[in-house]
Motif scaffolding. Sequence first.
Motif, PDB file in Angstrom:
ATOM      1  N   LEU A 135       0.830  -1.204   0.000  1.00 58.03           N
ATOM      2  CA  LEU A 135       0.000   0.000   0.000  1.00 58.03           C
ATOM      3  C   LEU A 135       0.861   1.250   0.000  1.00 58.03           C
ATOM      4  O   LEU A 135       0.601   2.212  -0.725  1.00 58.03           O
ATOM      5  CB  LEU A 135      -0.920  -0.007   1.226  1.00 58.03           C
ATOM      6  CG  LEU A 135      -1.974  -1.105   1.306  1.00 58.03           C
ATOM      7  CD1 LEU A 135      -2.762  -0.962   2.595  1.00 58.03           C
ATOM      8  CD2 LEU A 135      -2.911  -1.042   0.109  1.00 58.03           C
ATOM      9  N   GLU A 136       1.902   1.234   0.812  1.00 59.34           N
ATOM     10  CA  GLU A 136       2.777   2.398   0.897  1.00 59.34           C
ATOM     11  C   GLU A 136       3.485   2.651  -0.425  1.00 59.34           C
ATOM     12  O   GLU A 136       3.617   3.799  -0.869  1.00 59.34           O
ATOM     13  CB  GLU A 136       3.804   2.183   2.013  1.00 59.34           C
ATOM     14  CG  GLU A 136       4.750   3.345   2.227  1.00 59.34           C
ATOM     15  CD  GLU A 136       5.726   3.076   3.356  1.00 59.34           C
ATOM     16  OE1 GLU A 136       6.859   3.570   3.273  1.00 59.34           O
ATOM     17  OE2 GLU A 136       5.349   2.366   4.303  1.00 59.34           O
ATOM     18  N   ASP A 145      -3.076  -8.602  -5.603  1.00 60.15           N
ATOM     19  CA  ASP A 145      -2.733  -8.874  -6.996  1.00 60.15           C
ATOM     20  C   ASP A 145      -3.002  -7.647  -7.862  1.00 60.15           C
ATOM     21  O   ASP A 145      -2.205  -7.279  -8.741  1.00 60.15           O
ATOM     22  CB  ASP A 145      -3.551 -10.069  -7.478  1.00 60.15           C
ATOM     23  CG  ASP A 145      -2.849 -10.815  -8.610  1.00 60.15           C
ATOM     24  OD1 ASP A 145      -1.800 -10.324  -9.055  1.00 60.15           O
ATOM     25  OD2 ASP A 145      -3.345 -11.869  -9.025  1.00 60.15           O
ATOM     26  N   ARG A 146      -4.112  -6.978  -7.611  1.00 62.38           N
ATOM     27  CA  ARG A 146      -4.435  -5.811  -8.417  1.00 62.38           C
ATOM     28  C   ARG A 146      -3.529  -4.635  -8.090  1.00 62.38           C
ATOM     29  O   ARG A 146      -3.192  -3.854  -8.988  1.00 62.38           O
ATOM     30  CB  ARG A 146      -5.907  -5.431  -8.186  1.00 62.38           C
ATOM     31  CG  ARG A 146      -6.855  -6.483  -8.716  1.00 62.38           C
ATOM     32  CD  ARG A 146      -8.298  -6.097  -8.502  1.00 62.38           C
ATOM     33  NE  ARG A 146      -9.185  -7.122  -9.063  1.00 62.38           N
ATOM     34  CZ  ARG A 146     -10.502  -7.041  -9.030  1.00 62.38           C
ATOM     35  NH1 ARG A 146     -11.088  -5.991  -8.458  1.00 62.38           N
ATOM     36  NH2 ARG A 146     -11.246  -8.000  -9.553  1.00 62.38           N
ATOM     37  N   ILE A 147      -3.143  -4.506  -6.846  1.00 64.03           N
ATOM     38  CA  ILE A 147      -2.210  -3.429  -6.505  1.00 64.03           C
ATOM     39  C   ILE A 147      -0.872  -3.655  -7.187  1.00 64.03           C
ATOM     40  O   ILE A 147      -0.233  -2.726  -7.684  1.00 64.03           O
ATOM     41  CB  ILE A 147      -2.048  -3.331  -4.983  1.00 64.03           C
ATOM     42  CG1 ILE A 147      -3.334  -2.836  -4.347  1.00 64.03           C
ATOM     43  CG2 ILE A 147      -0.906  -2.386  -4.629  1.00 64.03           C
ATOM     44  CD1 ILE A 147      -3.294  -2.780  -2.833  1.00 64.03           C
ATOM     45  N   LEU A 148      -0.452  -4.896  -7.253  1.00 63.31           N
ATOM     46  CA  LEU A 148       0.803  -5.193  -7.934  1.00 63.31           C
ATOM     47  C   LEU A 148       0.718  -4.824  -9.407  1.00 63.31           C
ATOM     48  O   LEU A 148       1.640  -4.232  -9.976  1.00 63.31           O
ATOM     49  CB  LEU A 148       1.140  -6.672  -7.772  1.00 63.31           C
ATOM     50  CG  LEU A 148       1.557  -7.114  -6.366  1.00 63.31           C
ATOM     51  CD1 LEU A 148       1.662  -8.621  -6.289  1.00 63.31           C
ATOM     52  CD2 LEU A 148       2.879  -6.474  -5.984  1.00 63.31           C
ATOM     53  N   ASP A 149      -0.387  -5.162 -10.023  1.00 59.17           N
ATOM     54  CA  ASP A 149      -0.566  -4.775 -11.418  1.00 59.17           C
ATOM     55  C   ASP A 149      -0.639  -3.257 -11.557  1.00 59.17           C
ATOM     56  O   ASP A 149      -0.144  -2.674 -12.528  1.00 59.17           O
ATOM     57  CB  ASP A 149      -1.828  -5.415 -11.989  1.00 59.17           C
ATOM     58  CG  ASP A 149      -1.600  -6.867 -12.356  1.00 59.17           C
ATOM     59  OD1 ASP A 149      -0.433  -7.206 -12.658  1.00 59.17           O
ATOM     60  OD2 ASP A 149      -2.556  -7.653 -12.333  1.00 59.17           O
ATOM     61  N   GLU A 150      -1.261  -2.609 -10.608  1.00 56.34           N
ATOM     62  CA  GLU A 150      -1.352  -1.149 -10.652  1.00 56.34           C
ATOM     63  C   GLU A 150       0.025  -0.518 -10.518  1.00 56.34           C
ATOM     64  O   GLU A 150       0.326   0.475 -11.181  1.00 56.34           O
ATOM     65  CB  GLU A 150      -2.262  -0.667  -9.525  1.00 56.34           C
ATOM     66  CG  GLU A 150      -2.506   0.834  -9.538  1.00 56.34           C
ATOM     67  CD  GLU A 150      -3.364   1.271  -8.377  1.00 56.34           C
ATOM     68  OE1 GLU A 150      -3.493   2.481  -8.174  1.00 56.34           O
ATOM     69  OE2 GLU A 150      -3.908   0.386  -7.664  1.00 56.34           O
ATOM     70  N   LEU A 151       0.864  -1.121  -9.687  1.00 60.84           N
ATOM     71  CA  LEU A 151       2.227  -0.611  -9.570  1.00 60.84           C
ATOM     72  C   LEU A 151       2.962  -0.715 -10.892  1.00 60.84           C
ATOM     73  O   LEU A 151       3.740   0.156 -11.256  1.00 60.84           O
ATOM     74  CB  LEU A 151       2.989  -1.395  -8.488  1.00 60.84           C
ATOM     75  CG  LEU A 151       2.624  -1.103  -7.041  1.00 60.84           C
ATOM     76  CD1 LEU A 151       3.366  -2.040  -6.112  1.00 60.84           C
ATOM     77  CD2 LEU A 151       2.955   0.342  -6.707  1.00 60.84           C
ATOM     78  N   VAL A 152       2.716  -1.786 -11.596  1.00 55.88           N
ATOM     79  CA  VAL A 152       3.363  -1.947 -12.894  1.00 55.88           C
ATOM     80  C   VAL A 152       2.912  -0.858 -13.850  1.00 55.88           C
ATOM     81  O   VAL A 152       3.713  -0.199 -14.525  1.00 55.88           O
ATOM     82  CB  VAL A 152       3.048  -3.346 -13.464  1.00 55.88           C
ATOM     83  CG1 VAL A 152       3.590  -3.469 -14.874  1.00 55.88           C
ATOM     84  CG2 VAL A 152       3.616  -4.426 -12.572  1.00 55.88           C
ATOM     85  N   VAL A 153       1.619  -0.633 -13.881  1.00 53.75           N
ATOM     86  CA  VAL A 153       1.074   0.340 -14.831  1.00 53.75           C
ATOM     87  C   VAL A 153       1.538   1.743 -14.485  1.00 53.75           C
ATOM     88  O   VAL A 153       2.052   2.482 -15.334  1.00 53.75           O
ATOM     89  CB  VAL A 153      -0.468   0.254 -14.856  1.00 53.75           C
ATOM     90  CG1 VAL A 153      -1.043   1.326 -15.752  1.00 53.75           C
ATOM     91  CG2 VAL A 153      -0.902  -1.135 -15.311  1.00 53.75           C
ATOM     92  N   GLN A 154       1.360   2.139 -13.224  1.00 57.59           N
ATOM     93  CA  GLN A 154       1.656   3.518 -12.843  1.00 57.59           C
ATOM     94  C   GLN A 154       3.142   3.780 -12.717  1.00 57.59           C
ATOM     95  O   GLN A 154       3.618   4.845 -13.094  1.00 57.59           O
ATOM     96  CB  GLN A 154       0.961   3.827 -11.503  1.00 57.59           C
ATOM     97  CG  GLN A 154      -0.556   3.801 -11.578  1.00 57.59           C
ATOM     98  CD  GLN A 154      -1.188   4.100 -10.236  1.00 57.59           C
ATOM     99  OE1 GLN A 154      -0.480   4.274  -9.250  1.00 57.59           O
ATOM    100  NE2 GLN A 154      -2.506   4.183 -10.220  1.00 57.59           N
ATOM    101  N   GLY A 155       3.868   2.823 -12.179  1.00 61.11           N
ATOM    102  CA  GLY A 155       5.278   3.063 -11.928  1.00 61.11           C
ATOM    103  C   GLY A 155       6.129   2.930 -13.158  1.00 61.11           C
ATOM    104  O   GLY A 155       6.899   3.834 -13.492  1.00 61.11           O
ATOM    105  N   LEU A 156       5.972   1.830 -13.867  1.00 65.51           N
ATOM    106  CA  LEU A 156       6.868   1.579 -14.975  1.00 65.51           C
ATOM    107  C   LEU A 156       6.520   2.373 -16.216  1.00 65.51           C
ATOM    108  O   LEU A 156       7.323   2.480 -17.124  1.00 65.51           O
ATOM    109  CB  LEU A 156       6.898   0.081 -15.284  1.00 65.51           C
ATOM    110  CG  LEU A 156       7.473  -0.788 -14.166  1.00 65.51           C
ATOM    111  CD1 LEU A 156       7.528  -2.228 -14.598  1.00 65.51           C
ATOM    112  CD2 LEU A 156       8.861  -0.301 -13.780  1.00 65.51           C
ATOM    113  N   LYS A 157       5.321   2.929 -16.276  1.00 65.32           N
ATOM    114  CA  LYS A 157       5.011   3.815 -17.401  1.00 65.32           C
ATOM    115  C   LYS A 157       5.867   5.059 -17.352  1.00 65.32           C
ATOM    116  O   LYS A 157       6.169   5.656 -18.383  1.00 65.32           O
ATOM    117  CB  LYS A 157       3.523   4.189 -17.383  1.00 65.32           C
ATOM    118  CG  LYS A 157       2.622   3.171 -18.069  1.00 65.32           C
ATOM    119  CD  LYS A 157       1.189   3.661 -18.133  1.00 65.32           C
ATOM    120  CE  LYS A 157       0.316   2.663 -18.880  1.00 65.32           C
ATOM    121  NZ  LYS A 157      -1.082   3.123 -18.940  1.00 65.32           N
ATOM    122  N   LYS A 158       6.222   5.467 -16.129  1.00 64.97           N
ATOM    123  CA  LYS A 158       7.056   6.650 -15.991  1.00 64.97           C
ATOM    124  C   LYS A 158       8.525   6.346 -16.234  1.00 64.97           C
ATOM    125  O   LYS A 158       9.333   7.258 -16.304  1.00 64.97           O
ATOM    126  CB  LYS A 158       6.894   7.231 -14.587  1.00 64.97           C
ATOM    127  CG  LYS A 158       5.466   7.654 -14.260  1.00 64.97           C
ATOM    128  CD  LYS A 158       5.380   8.151 -12.831  1.00 64.97           C
ATOM    129  CE  LYS A 158       3.941   8.519 -12.484  1.00 64.97           C
ATOM    130  NZ  LYS A 158       3.824   8.992 -11.086  1.00 64.97           N
TER     131      LYS A 158
END
Length: 1726
Positions: free
Chosen positions: A937-938, A1096-1109
């Motif tokens: 979460l953090e 699982d969804r937070i992990l996918d969200e991290l991929v989308v939001q973090g690695l897009k940058k």
Amino acid sequence: MPRGATNGLLPEQVDGHPSKHPQPVLNIHPSASLQQGSVGIAQHSPQRRPHTANQHSFEHANGAHHGHEHAASDSDDDGGLQMQRAKGARQRPTTLARAKSDMGRGQRGDGNGRDGHGKDGNGKDGNGKDGKDGKVRMRHGWEVQLESQEQATLLSQTFFMYFEDKRHETAGNAAPDYDPQTIVTEWRMKDRLKTVSAILAVCLNVGVDPPDVIKTDPCARLECWVDPIPPDSTNPSSNNSNAQIGKNLQSQYENLSLRTRYKVILDPTIEELKRYTTSLRRTAHAERILFHYNGHGVPKPTQSGEVWCFNRSYTQYIPISLYDLQDWVGAPGLWVWDCSAAAGIITGFLDAVAKHTLAQQEALKRDPSRAQQQQQQQQQQQQQPTIRWDDCIHLAACRETETLPTNPHLPADLFTSCLTTPIAMAVRFFLLQNPLPSTSTIALDTARNIPGKVSERRTPLGELNWIFTAITDTIAWNCLSKPLFKKLFRQDLMVAALFRNFLLAQRVMRIYHCHPVSYPAIPDTHNHPLWQSWDLAVEMILAQLPRLVEQQKANEVATSEGAHPLPNGLNAPAAQVNGTHQPTPQPPLAAAPPPPQPLQELEYQHSDFFADQLSAFEVYLSATPAAPTAHGYAHPPAQLPIVLQVLLSQVHRLRALILLSKFLDLGPWAVNLALSIGIFPYVLKLLQSQAVELKPPMVFIWARILAVDQSCQGDLLKDSGFTYFTTILASSPNSNSGIPLGNVAEHRAMSAFVLAMFCKDFRPGKAAVLEASSPSTTSFSHSHSSSTVTPGHGTSDIVEACLQHLLDMENPLLRQFSLLCLSHLWRDFPPAKAVGLSCQAHARVRDRSHDPVPEVRAACLDALTSFVGTGTPGGDGSPGDVGDAAVVLEEETLASVIVAMGMDGSIMVRKELTVFYSTFIRKYEARFVVAAWEQLLEERDKRAGRDGEEEEEVEGVMGMGMQMDGGGEDARSVYDGSAALQHLNGNGYGHGSGSGSGSAIGAINAFRTDHERSVSFTTTCTSETTTTTTSSEPSSTTTTPKPSRTLSKKTIYRAMWRQILSMSADPHPEVARNASVVVDHVINALLDSPLGEYADRILDELVVQGLKKDHLALSSGIDGGSSRQRSRGEPHRPQTPPSPAASSTASKATGGGGGGGAPDGYFALSRTASMAAAMKNFFGGAKTPTGGPGDTPPSPTRSHRNSIVGGSNPYRSRPLTPGDAAMLPPDALDQINGPPHQPKARVPPSPCFTERDLSKPPEIPLKSTFFTWSSSYFREPQMRASEADEPGSLDYNERLWRRNRNDKIIASTQPLKEAAGSQSWDVPCGYFGIGAAPVKMVFHQFENHLVTSDDRDSIAVWDWQEERQLARFSNGNPVGSRVTELRFINEDDQAMLMTGSSDGVIKIFRNYDEGKRVELASSFRALSDLVVSDKQNAGLVFDWQQGQGRVLVAGDDRVIRVWQAGHELCIADIPARSGSCITALTSDQVEGNVFVAGFGNGSVRAYDQRMSARDSMIMDWVDRKTDHRSWIVGVHLQRGGMRELMSAESNGGIRLWDIRMRKAVSALDSAGAHSNKHASAGNNGNGNGPTNTNRHSPRTLRCLSVHEHAPVFATGSADHTIRVYNTQLKHLSSFEPYMSYLRLAANGGPRNAPITATAFHPHRMMMACGAVNDGHVNLFKCEATGGKEEKGVLDNGGGSGSGRGGGVVEEWGQGQGQGQGQEWSHTLQA
């Protein structure tokens, strides 16, 4: 002070204590009573510098003394068992003393051809002037370093080698071929049989000769030493003689085996034979039956093998079929055939065996059910299911065509006499073969009357029988195969005795034309050399026999009541008859001394046989090789069975035990031999002995046995044999333990190892140790399978003894095995843990977490792992339900201290730490699931730009869950899941002072005050994480904690979770593999929990939001769509990379992350793929990389200068000012394309590393292999020098050759160093392409090796003489980082390569010049908290001090960290006292105390390690008017010469410093303006130096190189020019390296590309250089080496004079160089 700090002590000591394992030596100390030896492990002499844990020492033979000196023993011992060296410490002979040179750290001269007093050949001082006081004048006042003769001798003759210990060769793993199941051979007699019954069939029919026998007159008459027809007999057919013969025969057999039931049948009929044999078989069950057949009164056996007996009236001879006889006697059987043509019986018997076996098989086929029923009945009756008819042993008197001898001097039953009365027969045979003179009083009949008893070894007869047993046993051991020897000589006492005597029959009967036959057949042994020793022993007894007989008669007359019993030996007395012997294949040993001697004892000279054989065994031990590859290795000694027999004698027992210790020290093969020959019952029985002098060798022997075979645990438990070792381990230092004072600690260490093996996976052993050493008041209460301590608890003696031994800082081996003993005592044994809790054992063990010896630290973790892993957490037994709050608090406090070990430099320690973490996490799994969830979460909030400390955080997550699923019920389920986790607050979670975890955090915070930088993850409540934020994201620098309602915040669980994430990106592949298993297990547990879907969804969200940058990861070019299409059950898994990198898994995550609401995605693979590969890229310590693997960087040096913490250059709102530009790295603004990158090189493997099997789910806790590795210490030779230290061995000769070669290179280059300061340096001597722009280069001092690194991770090793590549491999640093430093270590011998990369990691490679054999010896994260200082990036810089074994590490950090290579610990953190990054580092290589650092802001500072950390800075040069004003590109302190200290800045300024002066000694500005008053107008001899065109040209100087010994230095500039100066700042040469015109045209780059790297050879007058846009290395040399001074020492390096001979290179076989035309062949090809 950080953990392990030493206040600037020498590397050999920490807190005043040596850190090296003491030299393991078996040392003989004379005993006060027997003047015999005792076994000990000797210490190093105090005259020698102590060694660090992995520090090898080559010392002058006259300058080191190993072990203690002791008084000579007057026994027949050899004076002691002396181990020649410590493991890892090598001693040099006199011929290997260092030459007086300035090489390395131990120079006696000043490096410019001067002698040890600083004078050159003309008596001048270092500046060419006479010293008024006759002393050396050297920079910094360091001439005092050479004034001490003792110090100079130490430096010149002592060589320290690092990273060569066993733990580096194996990475803490057992050998690949080690298998505990196969390392020990099967030596126990599982199928031991007993001959329980015997039939003695005597067919004599006295008075009637058989029809086929014609007897001579005279002829052999005696049967069992009785004449059947006495000369005065009136009734030849009387049965009196028959009965006496039968009685004697039974008595003779009883001497062989008293427990066998005998049945004598005289002149049997066929009915009697059948009745008695079948009756004995019924009572014998499956045991062996002896059938003795004397056929002297019946005809020979028939052609079919039938034997004869009588009818009832004794009027007919009745043949008996062997088939029927087998039916009666059954199997197994022992058959003795004493008749003529006896071998024919064996042939017929085997034919009958085949018939029986076939009939049995056919019966089973016809009625299998009946056979099965019969088999079950027989098994219930403990009988064999089927009769093994072939299980038969035969002894036959002669061959099928031979007749028994009729010599009247021999008994008629010669074969039986040899088998049952061997001593009498052997003495008679000796007299027949060696007739005595007629005057002798010894006759054939009286020779049998040797005084004494067979069972008493101190009597003449007993000693002779003892010698006979030893000789026959030894002959059989040497001549028979080992399985056959085991079957015939160790399986059955009766069989062993008969076969020993059968060897005598072979020798005796062949003289009389008979050849005894056996089945199984054994080779003929009549001519074995030991028979000569037997003849000597018999002769010595016979020579004393008349006097002995007189003594015996005198004793009988003087004794009124019969003879006193003579003293017993170690065998129990048995019935005996003169001339017989007691078999001893497995003799019992007495626990107490023998009874007192009687008043009357025979006086005679004892035989020297055993003493001579022990001497022969000693010669064998001194000559046998220790190396497995040597000729003659593992060749069995001929005398080993004799050593076994000698253990029966108290006179020779101690010496035999000492020699046996030496033999067992040779390795597992020796232990297996000793066990197979039957040594175990002896040493087991000796544990009951109270003789103190036997304790040292007994402890040593048992340590060797248990290191090979753990199955002896039950034997030690029987009769409490383990107390032998508990007594030694727990004995007080002043107690009379029998062990010499100098060796008590080493024998205690061996005793601790024995007890550790005794307790390993053996619960009865643990209970016995605890019970035997605990007070009676000890009580244990168990609740929910966990142990709690009650007030009545006592403390175990063994536990307390082990804890006390942890304070013995002189003996690391004792500390290590005391910890391992505690570990195995605690493991899965709650009562032992309860005892440990009662005495705070875990806290005392925890104190060893900062031990200077890595093995001890690893053992500490092993013990704490056992402590934490013992007992279930309580409650309902589930892994996450924690019961006892007190135990939980203790374990949390324990873990809060252990977490600081995550930055340990030792691979083994970090591996053990992962095992500890896995055990701790498994026990408190639910809490770590919470920690992982909240960390997730953090991380999501940080990447989304939200404050992770908002009060509504959890509610926000729930709202996110409702939005994602669109249903309130799911939201409630998530909320309920959080509520379920929230209730754990009462079980230890929380952040208040009232919770156990709060107290634990207080403990860890208190610990961190002493070692703030030891953990890369903080446990305070800050919003800082280890993930790099991009420039558009807010920087998390909050230091004031905000209120938080999260459960795991401020707990050890969060800190441990972060660190295990960091360790999954460890630079060592094994540590990363172990940590990734733990991470994957926790993530899987999270995904299997009620929160799994949302995680699982937070992990996918991290991929989308973090690695897009992350533009790098998005541009990696790897197709990630396929990963989205994989199902969770697909077996293929992405592998976890061994170091933090944006690996293919992260790239696939990027591609699979589109559509954040979709239930699939990369992290949908989480149950089958390694999550650690991706998790560590977010919050596992790995940063966002800054370069893509497919990009061609505009500047190789600039694009990858940014380390993984650096990120991209920030946006600037104003133009770059000259002042700002001066603070940037020299290549910061380059826009030059480099050459195309080479393909990815191979990453060198770690020793014994195996990849993780990703097809198996992650399971914790991990299994530690540390104890298996540690126990190998007792499987390796410790009492003798290694093969490399044996004079004459291949390794020794190679090392001797290298040492002589090194000295010649140094001596030949000495005269050139002075001339190099005035000659031109622009003579080309080599040119070759390396395929990449060289960024770092380093020359080997003595080998023709040049190592280069490119702007990424590729390292290439070149032979600069032959211009060929030797090896190329990858450093394995992550994408976005590069290799920033290269150093050779251990250059005096076999060098290793040390590399540093900008991610803060240091790696050491062995065999760096052999492409297929390159291995990773060690790696560690030297800088954990890389920070960006002044918006600059220097990465990592380090300097290696060979003499001190230290690595000084600095870079993008606020401190200079000092690592001790021997301890593999950070021993000091020295504040840099500057806000700028450190760009260059150099140090004094002689004493190693002073080092100098250059900074990015232009300052230069000097530090002294002897000072306290805050006062360590002794000089700073920061005046921006007179000193440097821009980025320091290099600073170097010469190793030899005048010890000049030089620095250079990117704007071109050069300064010479003296650490005693506030201002520069001499200065050279970028325009060539000279501040030195002695400077000439021109910079070179012609006055055509650089002109003053631009005083402040920015970033013109790129690199600085200083020759280690010659007074010259070189600079590489941005204008593609190399400039060489001398230390007087006089310009010597300027030249441009050659580069390919074709490459220039292809790349479109400028002609004047900047120089990237320059390097001087440490001794030769040559240098190498390379440019940024060309993948070539140019070699240049000094004109002084052209051939006139030293006949072309360097010409063979490829220069124009390479054809001339006479130089050192040519003399040492380095071959001829290439001609001038060949030099430029690469140019034409390019």
